[in-house]
Design a protein around this motif. Structure first.
Motif, PDB file in Angstrom:
ATOM      1  N   LYS A  31       0.827  -1.207   0.000  1.00 30.75           N
ATOM      2  CA  LYS A  31       0.000   0.000   0.000  1.00 30.75           C
ATOM      3  C   LYS A  31       0.857   1.252   0.000  1.00 30.75           C
ATOM      4  O   LYS A  31       0.521   2.251  -0.646  1.00 30.75           O
ATOM      5  N   ARG A  32       1.962   1.200   0.725  1.00 29.96           N
ATOM      6  CA  ARG A  32       2.792   2.399   0.887  1.00 29.96           C
ATOM      7  C   ARG A  32       3.690   2.661  -0.322  1.00 29.96           C
ATOM      8  O   ARG A  32       3.962   3.819  -0.639  1.00 29.96           O
ATOM      9  N   LEU A  33       4.166   1.596  -0.981  1.00 30.69           N
ATOM     10  CA  LEU A  33       5.251   1.762  -1.942  1.00 30.69           C
ATOM     11  C   LEU A  33       4.889   1.460  -3.392  1.00 30.69           C
ATOM     12  O   LEU A  33       5.562   1.948  -4.305  1.00 30.69           O
ATOM     13  N   ARG A  34       3.851   0.652  -3.630  1.00 31.10           N
ATOM     14  CA  ARG A  34       3.590   0.192  -5.002  1.00 31.10           C
ATOM     15  C   ARG A  34       3.138   1.325  -5.920  1.00 31.10           C
ATOM     16  O   ARG A  34       3.600   1.477  -7.040  1.00 31.10           O
ATOM     17  N   ASN A  35       2.207   2.135  -5.443  1.00 32.25           N
ATOM     18  CA  ASN A  35       1.672   3.214  -6.276  1.00 32.25           C
ATOM     19  C   ASN A  35       2.086   4.569  -5.728  1.00 32.25           C
ATOM     20  O   ASN A  35       2.147   4.768  -4.513  1.00 32.25           O
ATOM     21  N   ARG A  36       2.346   5.504  -6.645  1.00 33.36           N
ATOM     22  CA  ARG A  36       2.770   6.835  -6.248  1.00 33.36           C
ATOM     23  C   ARG A  36       1.562   7.709  -5.906  1.00 33.36           C
ATOM     24  O   ARG A  36       0.484   7.546  -6.483  1.00 33.36           O
ATOM     25  N   ILE A  37       1.750   8.629  -4.970  1.00 30.75           N
ATOM     26  CA  ILE A  37       0.747   9.644  -4.716  1.00 30.75           C
ATOM     27  C   ILE A  37       0.512  10.412  -6.018  1.00 30.75           C
ATOM     28  O   ILE A  37       1.446  10.772  -6.720  1.00 30.75           O
TER      29      ILE A  37
END
Length: 610
Positions: A40-46
């Motif tokens: 959740k934290r790293l796979r997709n960028r804000i």
């Protein structure tokens, strides 16, 4: 192309992140083998959109933190240097409010522009959001950045002082992806430099205050102070500016809520520091009762929004309709908190009345969004003033205002229902400071006419019809659930048959798919947006509502408005429309969606579904 492994993403984060707090977060997740949370934290960028960055503050590429702020700033700096090189030397305005990490994020952002030899009009002091768009125009800057408490965000303004919009946002987003690795000076402490204008805030503040004072006084012919009132900035930065602006204008008789007058990012006296939220003004009401004041004004923590509550009296209230579903929660001598639509039409009435109805007003314009009250359109028509509707958000209203100005129009006012009000004479974004002073000037004028603000609102309802609204949301934790709901609606028979519960559909518009049943070519008059879900229906009985998926929160929002000859008629129609939405759409296609059991309408009636 194979997806990057989670271990590689984790390694990249730890390689780039030099903030000890967020590094420790990711290291702890890695060491505890919390793979789901790491994904959740790293796979997709804000996502860079909605005029900048919005997200929760936490470690990871998907959140707001020092590293993602650095990356966004590097991308924006390179975009300006490469694509706006002719104005790069004009610099960038960078401001921040008082929330946790705001000052640090602003300093890290400044490093990126200095690295590209772009001057930075830097606000060392915490301050209100509207000073940044004001500063962009004052300094004739190439861009502006505001690190803000609103949705935990990083707002970006273009060289015209308005929030960035299409296609500029997409170009900046691409530049961010091309500049993800922190530059050599990215993590350095901000140092004096020929490119750093560190005294910009104190230089700018007097100019802003003077502009607010000048504009406020142009809206009245006989300036006089308002009645005594209570003010709360809700632990935000408004308390650093508004009291001084009031004093300079000649408004001295007010009391600030002592426990909330200084900035505090922990917001210790409120559950949620948003004046729209129930209970947010409780301490202000206590203060007002103690001080025997009958008017409350409030800003949100970054002072770009403005709210009003007034003590009013009710005698012999008519029993509301839907007695089995509703109650009326206002008693004699009680506090009435106005909705954003209420304050919007009151401010509009005051500003429009400052123009002589005997003169040609065809060069003037007012704006509001498709989810705000239709009452402003009627008020503008009565004055011969152009009314324009836009998509939701001030990035749309501000840029449409700029476009109208190029056509020779003067946009005198713009607002949206979420307590946001724009005065282009001051700046091109919502401005809670100017809204407060203009409202106070209007209140004094109405009082001289024997009217309270609430009384003026009722007078407007008598003239233009009683407009009742019910704005709320269904909880939708999964984007796929939202998609399922809208797919079901579009595939149902109601739109084809122009029938919705007890209502006949007069017109419907789908901005996701670019359809409008009322136009000859079936194309909408507003820009379509395939990336969002948004339907608007016009129903018989004077009802209009918009149903849309939120771009920033796990919600499907609805905005229902009716116009009737009486409050009771309007409330009945609003409640019928909500019950139809619930029965024919939500329960049919996504029965797992939940909603608040008590839904207050704008006049204080509560649709109680408990």
């Amino acid at each position: 192309m194979m997806a990057e492994s989670l271990s590689s993403l984790t390694q990249t984060w730890l390689q780039w992140d030099q903030d000890p707090t967020t590094r420790a977060e990711i290291e702890k997740l890695r060491d505890s083998n919390a793979t789901e949370e790491l994904e959740k934290r790293l796979r997709n960028r804000i996502e860079f959109g909605t005029a900048g960055l919005r997200g929760r503050m936490a470690a990871g590429f998907s959140c707001m933190n020092s590293l993602t702020v650095i990356q966004a700033s590097q991308g924006l700096a390179k975009f300006i240097r490469d694509k706006r090189s002719e104005i790069a030397a004009s610099g960038v305005v960078i401001g921040h409010d008082a929330r946790h990490n705001s000052a640090r994020f602003a300093a890290l952002a400044a490093n990126a522009f200095i690295a590209q030899r772009i001057p930075v009009w830097f606000f060392k002091e915490e301050g209100p959001t509207p000073l940044v768009p004001f500063g962009v125009n004052h300094f004739r800057a190439a861009a502006g950045i505001m690190v803000t408490a609103s949705h935990v965000g990083y707002k970006v303004y273009s060289s015209n002082g308005a929030q960035i919009n299409r296609p500029e946002d997409g170009e900046i987003a691409q530049s961010i992806l091309e500049n993800l690795e922190p530059w050599p000076t990215a993590w350095a402490e901000l140092q004096p430099s020929e490119y750093l204008r560190a005294d910009s805030y104190q230089n700018l503040l007097p100019h802003y205050g003077k502009r607010v004072e000048e504009f406020t006084k142009t809206t009245v012919t006989d300036w006089q102070p308002p009645r005594p009132f209570v003010y709360t900035p809700l632990h935000g930065v408004g308390g650093l500016v508004l009291p001084n602006v009031c004093n300079s204008i000649g408004i001295h008789d007010f009391v600030s809520v002592t426990a909330q007058e200084k900035p505090d990012p922990d917001f210790p006296t409120v559950k949620f520091p948003n004046p729209e939220e129930s209970g947010a003004l409780n301490l202000a009401i206590q203060t007002a009762d103690q001080e025997e004041k009958t008017l409350i004004i409030a800003n949100d923590p970054d002072a770009d929004r403005f709210a009003v509550a007034e003590k009013v009296g009710y005698v012999n209230l008519t029993s509301p309709p839907y007695s089995s579903l509703m109650c009326f929660h206002l008693d004699s001598e009680t506090w009435y908190t106005m909705s954003g639509n209420h304050v919007g039409v009151l401010l509009a009435s005051h500003i429009l009345d400052s123009y002589d109805s005997g003169n040609d007003c065809s060069n003037l314009a007012v704006l509001t969004t498709t989810v705000s009250s239709s009452m402003l359109a009627k008020m503008a028509a009565a004055k011969g003033i152009q009314f324009t509707e836009t998509l939701t958000g001030f990035k749309w209203m501000a840029n449409v205002a700029r476009d109208l100005e190029k056509e020779g129009k003067t946009v005198v006012f713009s607002y949206e229902e979420a307590l946001g009000y724009m005065f282009p004479s001051v700046c091109y974004d919502k401005d809670g400071i100017t809204a407060a002073t203009v409202f106070l000037a209007a209140e004094a004028k109405w009082r001289a006419q024997g009217l309270t603000a609430y009384g003026k609102l009722q007078k407007l309802f008598t003239e233009f019809g009683h407009h009742e609204t019910l704005n709320n949301y269904f909880r939708s934790p999964d984007p796929q659930l939202t998609s399922t709901l809208f797919q079901g609606i579009r595939g149902s028979s109601c739109l084809a048959e122009m029938k919705f519960g007890p209502f006949k559909i007069l017109r419907w518009r789908d901005l996701t798919e670019g359809y409008d049943s009322s136009t000859p070519d079936k194309k909408p008059d507003l820009p379509e947006d395939p990336s969002s879900q948004m339907l608007t229906l016009w129903l018989d009985g004077g009802v209009r509502f918009t149903f849309r998926g939120s771009g920033t929160e796990p919600k499907v929002k609805f905005y229902i408005e009716s116009c009737g000859e009486s409050r009771e008629d309007a409330v009945t129609a609003v409640c019928d429309a909500f019950l139809a939405i619930q029965e024919h759409w939500v329960q049919r296609f996504t029965p797992s969606m939940t909603y608040s059991k008590q839904l207050p309408t704008s006049s204080g009636h509560v649709l109680d579904l408990g």
